[in-house]
Design an enzyme around this catalytic site. Structure first.
Site, PDB file in Angstrom:
ATOM      1  N   CYS A 265       0.843  -0.995   0.008  1.00 25.93           N
ATOM      2  CA  CYS A 265      -0.352  -0.328   0.004  1.00 25.93           C
ATOM      3  C   CYS A 265       0.504   1.233  -0.242  1.00 25.93           C
ATOM      4  CB  CYS A 265      -0.533  -0.163   0.998  1.00 25.93           C
ATOM      5  SG  CYS A 265      -2.270  -0.853   1.515  1.00 25.93           S
ATOM      6  N   ALA A 267       1.316   4.585  -1.992  1.00 18.67           N
ATOM      7  CA  ALA A 267       1.408   5.427  -2.872  1.00 18.67           C
ATOM      8  C   ALA A 267       1.469   6.503  -0.901  1.00 18.67           C
ATOM      9  CB  ALA A 267      -0.441   5.804  -3.720  1.00 18.67           C
ATOM     10  N   PRO A 268       2.078   7.534  -0.921  1.00 16.37           N
ATOM     11  CA  PRO A 268       2.379   8.234  -2.104  1.00 16.37           C
ATOM     12  C   PRO A 268       3.855   7.776  -2.977  1.00 16.37           C
ATOM     13  CG  PRO A 268       2.759  10.013  -1.174  1.00 16.37           C
ATOM     14  CD  PRO A 268       1.992   8.930  -0.154  1.00 16.37           C
ATOM     15  N   GLY A 269       4.637   7.131  -1.731  1.00 25.87           N
ATOM     16  CA  GLY A 269       5.081   5.852  -1.711  1.00 25.87           C
ATOM     17  C   GLY A 269       6.886   6.496  -1.004  1.00 25.87           C
ATOM     18  N   LYS A 271       7.835   4.936   1.711  1.00 25.08           N
ATOM     19  CA  LYS A 271       8.051   4.101   2.397  1.00 25.08           C
ATOM     20  C   LYS A 271       9.078   3.049   1.389  1.00 25.08           C
ATOM     21  CE  LYS A 271       5.032   4.981   6.299  1.00 25.08           C
ATOM     22  NZ  LYS A 271       4.727   5.403   5.933  1.00 25.08           N
ATOM     23  N   ASP A 289      -0.535  -0.261  -5.423  1.00 25.41           N
ATOM     24  CA  ASP A 289      -1.529   1.400  -4.356  1.00 25.41           C
ATOM     25  C   ASP A 289      -2.790   0.503  -5.757  1.00 25.41           C
ATOM     26  OD1 ASP A 289      -1.417   2.781  -2.294  1.00 25.41           O
ATOM     27  OD2 ASP A 289      -3.172   2.991  -2.956  1.00 25.41           O
ATOM     28  N   ASP A 334       1.979  -1.087   5.316  1.00 25.45           N
ATOM     29  CA  ASP A 334       1.451   0.313   5.574  1.00 25.45           C
ATOM     30  C   ASP A 334       0.046   0.630   5.030  1.00 25.45           C
ATOM     31  OD1 ASP A 334       2.018   2.847   7.160  1.00 25.45           O
ATOM     32  OD2 ASP A 334       1.855   3.964   4.876  1.00 25.45           O
ATOM     33  N   CYS A 387      -0.293   4.784  10.454  1.00 24.36           N
ATOM     34  CA  CYS A 387      -0.565   6.856  11.173  1.00 24.36           C
ATOM     35  C   CYS A 387      -1.963   6.718  11.844  1.00 24.36           C
ATOM     36  CB  CYS A 387      -0.377   7.714  10.125  1.00 24.36           C
ATOM     37  SG  CYS A 387      -1.918   7.533   9.120  1.00 24.36           S
TER      38      CYS A 387
HETATM   39  C1  LIG Z   1      -1.245   5.206   4.715  1.00 24.67           C
HETATM   40  S1  LIG Z   1      -1.553   5.276   2.815  1.00 24.67           S
HETATM   41  C2  LIG Z   1       0.015   4.342   2.373  1.00 24.67           C
HETATM   42  C3  LIG Z   1       1.424   5.638   2.901  1.00 24.67           C
HETATM   43  C4  LIG Z   1       2.171   5.355   1.834  1.00 24.67           C
HETATM   44  N1  LIG Z   1       3.311   3.336   2.892  1.00 24.67           N
HETATM   45  C5  LIG Z   1       3.995   6.133   1.866  1.00 24.67           C
HETATM   46  O1  LIG Z   1       4.240   5.894   3.004  1.00 24.67           O
HETATM   47  O2  LIG Z   1       3.552   7.510   1.785  1.00 24.67           O
HETATM   48  C6  LIG Z   1      -2.402   3.815   2.402  1.00 24.67           C
HETATM   49  C7  LIG Z   1      -2.492   3.281   1.256  1.00 24.67           C
HETATM   50  O3  LIG Z   1      -2.970   2.564   0.823  1.00 24.67           O
HETATM   51  C8  LIG Z   1      -4.386   2.546  -0.124  1.00 24.67           C
HETATM   52  N2  LIG Z   1      -4.760   1.350  -0.660  1.00 24.67           N
HETATM   53  C9  LIG Z   1      -5.777   1.267  -0.063  1.00 24.67           C
HETATM   54  N3  LIG Z   1      -6.517   0.103  -0.095  1.00 24.67           N
HETATM   55  C10 LIG Z   1      -5.741   0.049  -0.978  1.00 24.67           C
HETATM   56  C11 LIG Z   1      -6.180  -2.395  -1.104  1.00 24.67           C
HETATM   57  N4  LIG Z   1      -7.141  -2.942  -1.256  1.00 24.67           N
HETATM   58  N5  LIG Z   1      -4.771  -2.381  -2.437  1.00 24.67           N
HETATM   59  C12 LIG Z   1      -3.904  -1.360  -2.184  1.00 24.67           C
HETATM   60  N6  LIG Z   1      -3.801   0.000  -1.645  1.00 24.67           N
HETATM   61  C13 LIG Z   1      -5.143   0.136  -1.023  1.00 24.67           C
HETATM   62  C14 LIG Z   1      -5.015   3.918  -0.218  1.00 24.67           C
HETATM   63  O4  LIG Z   1      -4.706   4.237  -1.425  1.00 24.67           O
HETATM   64  C15 LIG Z   1      -3.512   4.422   0.169  1.00 24.67           C
HETATM   65  O5  LIG Z   1      -1.985   5.162  -0.710  1.00 24.67           O
END
Ligand SMILES: C[S@@+](CC[C@H](N)C(=O)[O-])C[C@H]1O[C@@H](n2cnc3c(N)ncnc32)[C@H](O)[C@@H]1O
Length: 455
Positions: A265, A267-269, A271, A289, A334, A387
């Site tokens: 998961c 976006a925006p990248g 980690k 994502d 994440d 978070c």
């Molecule tokens: C907490 S954010 C991730 C932040 C990211 N790891 C970073 O450090 O920049 C959670 C992400 O999970 C994605 N997400 C939600 N449901 C999802 C799914 N079923 N499959 C893949 N990604 C998903 C969301 O679009 C969102 O970008």
């Protein structure tokens, strides 16, 4: 101030989009600041502060208006409601704006927007707030802490109640206050491309003050800048905006050179980029994502960072990718969460979150974990993070995971600076709370997969 543009009118149109139409505040503000990029730094700062301030203090502003006005905020016309919120925010929180200016500008704006007949009403409410704000009594803290905290820190009552139940009054109030206090921006330098010293020098050449953060490689706190894209070190991809808590998740992932890292998961990248940097150009990171739009955000960051050992693709984390079973040295999970640890920076999250959505998120996190554990190689690592601060999304999910899947918790103490040690870090869990260690609220759990590949 630029005379041709009425900054308060711009703020009003932002607030109508955010608070009346439900658009995200960071998106609306980014668009407006982009549109008005020619404005002086001072005007841009005023626009940001007024708009974000109203959103951040919404419940307190409405409570104050309702204290003085016969017509309650929920019954007002949207334009008038927003003009009054802006006026009260300036009176209560913007010392540099004289109360008389806040009132006069609000009256002028009401007239300009076609509500000349309500000029007297706007003027009357704002003058009353200016004269009598000291007499507004909050709900009694001793009798009803959730109601008191909901107004004082502008937070839905279900959240103040839950924080009280989980953390007690003092820590709950500390978190709520921290959510409203300003913190400097932190960035992480891509140390595989440039040294920390070189980034500091480049920032200082642009008049930006940068301070290192003890024990966190590549981390800097930056002060005195206006527009991020205009920072050389940013546009050249030498740095990434990231909170220290999120950097700790990258450090917990601790990929070794040559590893394959899967960020499910991403976006925006944040980690993924950190992991790619820690690999020093070796190995590979795949950042996934759910949607093409989210993947585009990751790709933009990859392009800017000029790191070559990572790629992004659309994939639903709830669907098993059979080709990747037992393939990853490290999986970063994440996951989507209630975001209560970052309410200070994305202030409208708190109004959109509900108890039902929060409960559904706990289940979504478990459903995702139920799929993605399979990508970890026997002996490989999984880092779960959110978070947020609620135990149902954090420790309870982490304990549920190690009880039900072939993983055991792995200590975080070999990678964390000592100031982050708690009674659970030795067992691979860290809960950071806003206001306590200079970070956002954040949770990290670190696991190793057992050598047997069966569940
Ligand atoms: C907490 S954010 C991730 C932040 C990211 N790891 C970073 O450090 O920049 C959670 C992400 O999970 C994605 N997400 C939600 N449901 C999802 C799914 N079923 N499959 C893949 N990604 C998903 C969301 O679009 C969102 O970008």
């Amino acid at each position: 101030m630029d005379q041709s543009i009425n900054i308060r009118a711009v703020s009003l149109s932002c607030l109508l989009r955010i608070l009346e139409q439900g658009e995200y505040s960071h998106v609306v503000l980014r668009e407006e600041l982009e549109k008005y990029r020619h404005l002086e730094k001072r005007d841009r700062a005023f626009l940001t502060r007024l708009t974000e301030g109203v959103v951040e203090r919404l419940y307190e502003l409405d409570y104050t208006i309702d204290w003085f006005s016969k017509i309650k905020t929920e019954k007002m016309k949207p334009v008038i409601r927003e003009i009054l919120r802006m006026g009260v925010y300036q009176i209560l929180y913007m010392d540099a704006v004289p109360d008389s200016a806040a009132c006069n500008e609000a009256v002028r704006l009401a007239q300009k927007k076609g509500f000349g007949s309500l000029k007297g009403f706007v003027n009357g409410v704002l003058r009353a707030v200016s004269r009598g704000s000291g007499e507004v009594a909050l709900p009694d803290k001793k009798l009803d802490f959730p109601a008191y905290a909901a107004v004082k820190y502008s937070m839905p009552v279900w959240i103040t109640k839950k924080l009280l139940e989980e953390y007690g009054e003092e820590r709950a109030e500390g978190m709520l206050a921290a959510g409203l206090s300003e913190r400097p921006l932190t960035v992480r330098c891509n140390l595989s491309r440039i040294s920390l010293e070189a980034v500091k020098t480049s920032l200082e050449e642009q008049g930006i003050r940068a301070e290192t953060i003890d024990g966190i490689p590549g981390a800097l706190e930056i002060h005195d800048f206006d527009m991020l894209p205009e920072i050389d070190a940013f546009s050249k991809g030498f740095l990434q905006v990231q909170d220290v808590s999120s950097m700790l998740a990258g450090l917990a992932a601790a990929p070794k050179e040559g590893d394959f890292v899967l960020d499910v998961c991403a976006a925006p990248g944040g980690k993924s980029l950190h992991a790619a940097d820690l690999l020093h150009g070796t190995g590979r990171v795949e950042a996934q994502d759910l949607t093409a739009e989210k993947v585009r955000l990751i790709e933009e960051n990859i392009g800017r960072s000029r790191l070559t050992n990572l790629s992004a693709r659309v994939w639903d984390a709830l669907v098993l990718d059979k080709n990747k079973v037992a393939s990853a040295d490290v999986v970063i999970a994440d996951l989507p969460c209630s975001g209560m640890g970052i309410i200070g920076r994305k202030s409208d999250i708190k109004y959109k979150m509900t108890e039902d959505i929060q409960r559904e998120l706990v289940m979504l996190q478990r459903r995702i974990l139920d799929v993605i554990w399979q990508y970890v190689k026997p002996g490989g690592r999984l880092v779960y993070s959110t978070c947020t601060v609620f135990s149902s999304e954090n420790t309870e999910n982490a304990d549920w995971f190690s009880e039900n899947y072939p993983f055991y918790p792995e200590s975080l103490e070999e990678i964390l600076p000592e100031r982050f040690f708690t009674e659970t870090t030795g067992q691979g869990k860290l809960q950071l709370l806003p206001g306590e260690k200079g970070t956002d609220g954040f949770f990290i759990a670190r696991f190793r997969r057992k050598e047997s590949i069966h569940k």
